[in-house]
Design a protein around this motif. Structure first.
Motif, short mmCIF file in Angstrom:
data_model
loop_
_atom_site.label_atom_id
_atom_site.label_comp_id
_atom_site.label_asym_id
_atom_site.label_seq_id
_atom_site.Cartn_x
_atom_site.Cartn_y
_atom_site.Cartn_z
N VAL A 38 0.84 -1.20 0.00
CA VAL A 38 0.00 0.00 0.00
C VAL A 38 0.87 1.25 0.00
O VAL A 38 0.66 2.18 -0.78
CB VAL A 38 -0.94 0.01 1.23
N ARG A 39 1.86 1.26 0.89
CA ARG A 39 2.71 2.46 1.00
C ARG A 39 3.50 2.69 -0.28
O ARG A 39 3.59 3.82 -0.76
CB ARG A 39 3.66 2.31 2.19
N ASN A 40 4.07 1.63 -0.84
CA ASN A 40 4.89 1.78 -2.03
C ASN A 40 4.10 2.24 -3.25
O ASN A 40 4.67 2.81 -4.18
CB ASN A 40 5.61 0.46 -2.35
N GLN A 41 2.80 2.00 -3.24
CA GLN A 41 1.97 2.42 -4.36
C GLN A 41 1.36 3.81 -4.14
O GLN A 41 0.65 4.31 -5.01
CB GLN A 41 0.83 1.40 -4.57
N THR A 42 1.66 4.44 -3.00
CA THR A 42 1.11 5.75 -2.70
C THR A 42 2.00 6.84 -3.28
O THR A 42 3.19 6.90 -2.99
CB THR A 42 0.99 5.94 -1.17
#
Length: 267
Positions: A81-85
Motif C-alpha cells: 500500500v505504502r509503495n503504491q502511494t
C-alpha cells in the motif's frame, strides 16, 4: 455474507465489518485471548471462533499459546500500500533530507477517515522519544492536536471539519489541547494565513512540532509533513520562522515531485 439494508444507509458487507472489528481488537488489546476478543467485539463465541480460525488460516493473525497477534502477511500488504502511494514516492527523499538538516523527527502523514496516519518517518541524529514516534505508525492520531493534522484540517471546508470532529470527538491529551470548535476554527484561519501549523505541547508535554499541508495540482490535500522536537530546542526564531521555512520548502518540493510524476516522459 450479510449486508446492511437499512433504509437510507449505504450497503455494507457485515462479514467484512466483523473481520475488521476482530483485527482491530487484536491490534489494540495487549496480548488478547479468545475471551478478551469476545468481550471486545460483543458477538457470539462461536462466531468469533470461526473468524479467528479463518483469519489465522489466511495468515492475517497468528496464535501463540492462548494469545493472538496480527500476522506477518499484513506487513507485506502494508508495504505494498505504502509503495503504491504517490506522496510516499514523491516525499521519501525530502523526509530524509529534512531529518538530516534538523536532526529531529520528520513525519510524512496522510488523512484517512478523519484521522492522521503516518506513511513514513525519519529520525535525525538528535531525535528523542524513539518508542513513542514508532508507536505513532501503529495507530491513527487525532487531526486537531498535531501540527500536520491541523495543517490538513485548515485545507478542508468547515463542514467537513465539523463532520470529523462530530465523528471523533475532542480528546484532551494535555492542558493545551484544543477542545472546542470555535478555538479550532480560529487556529485553522491562522494556519491558512501563514501557511503552516504548530503543535505547542498539545499532544505531549515538552514536545513541539511544525507542519504544513501538501496539496496536489487540483489543490486537494495529499498529506502533510512535519518536524517534531523537544521545546528546549524548538523555541524562539527557530520555532517561529526557521523550521516553518524548512518545512514549507520541503512540502513545496514534494508538490513539484507529485506534479512532475504525472507528466508523460518524452519518447
Amino acid at each position: 455474507m450479510h449486508a446492511d439494508d437499512s433504509a437510507g444507509s449505504p450497503r455494507r458487507i457485515k462479514s467484512i465489518q466483523t473481520a475488521s472489528a476482530i483485527l482491530e481488537a487484536i491490534q489494540y488489546l495487549e496480548e488478547p485471548t479468545f475471551t478478551d476478543i469476545c468481550n471486545e467485539v460483543d458477538i457470539s463465541k462461536g462466531t468469533v471462533h470461526t473468524y479467528l480460525e479463518t483469519l489465522e488460516n489466511e495468515g492475517f493473525i497468528a496464535k501463540s499459546g492462548t494469545e493472538y497477534q496480527l500476522g506477518v502477511r499484513l506487513v507485506t500488504m502494508g508495504e505494498s500500500v505504502r509503495n503504491q502511494t504517490d506522496i510516499y514516492r514523491a516525499g521519501q527523499d525530502e523526509v530524509e533530507k529534512l531529518a538530516e538538516k534538523t536532526g529531529e523527527w520528520v513525519h510524512l502523514t496522510v488523512e484517512c477517515q478523519g484521522q492522521e496516519v503516518t506513511l513514513y518517518e525519519s529520525s535525525g541524529d538528535r531525535a528523542i522519544a524513539m518508542d513513542y514516534h514508532l508507536r505513532m505508525r501503529e495507530s491513527p492520531q487525532y487531526l486537531y492536536h498535531t501540527a500536520a493534522g491541523k495543517a490538513m484540517l485548515a485545507c478542508f471546508d468547515r463542514d467537513r471539519v465539523r463532520e470529523i470532529v462530530d465523528q471523533q470527538g475532542f480528546v484532551q491529551r494535555t492542558e493545551k489541547t484544543i477542545t472546542d470548535l470555535e478555538t479550532l476554527f480560529d487556529e485553522l484561519d491562522q494556519i491558512q494565513a501563514q501557511g503552516y501549523a504548530v503543535n505547542d505541547e498539545e499532544e505531549v508535554r515538552g514536545m513541539r512540532s511544525v507542519g504544513t499541508a501538501i496539496t496536489g495540482p487540483d489543490a486537494t490535500v495529499r498529506g502533510a509533513i512535519s518536524v517534531t522536537a523537544p521545546t528546549s530546542r524548538l523555541s524562539g526564531d527557530y520555532f517561529e520562522s526557521e523550521i516553518p521555512e524548512l518545512v514549507m520548502e520541503a512540502a513545496n518540493i514534494i508538490e513539484v515531485n507529485l506534479e512532475t510524476a504525472g507528466v508523460q516522459k518524452p519518447r
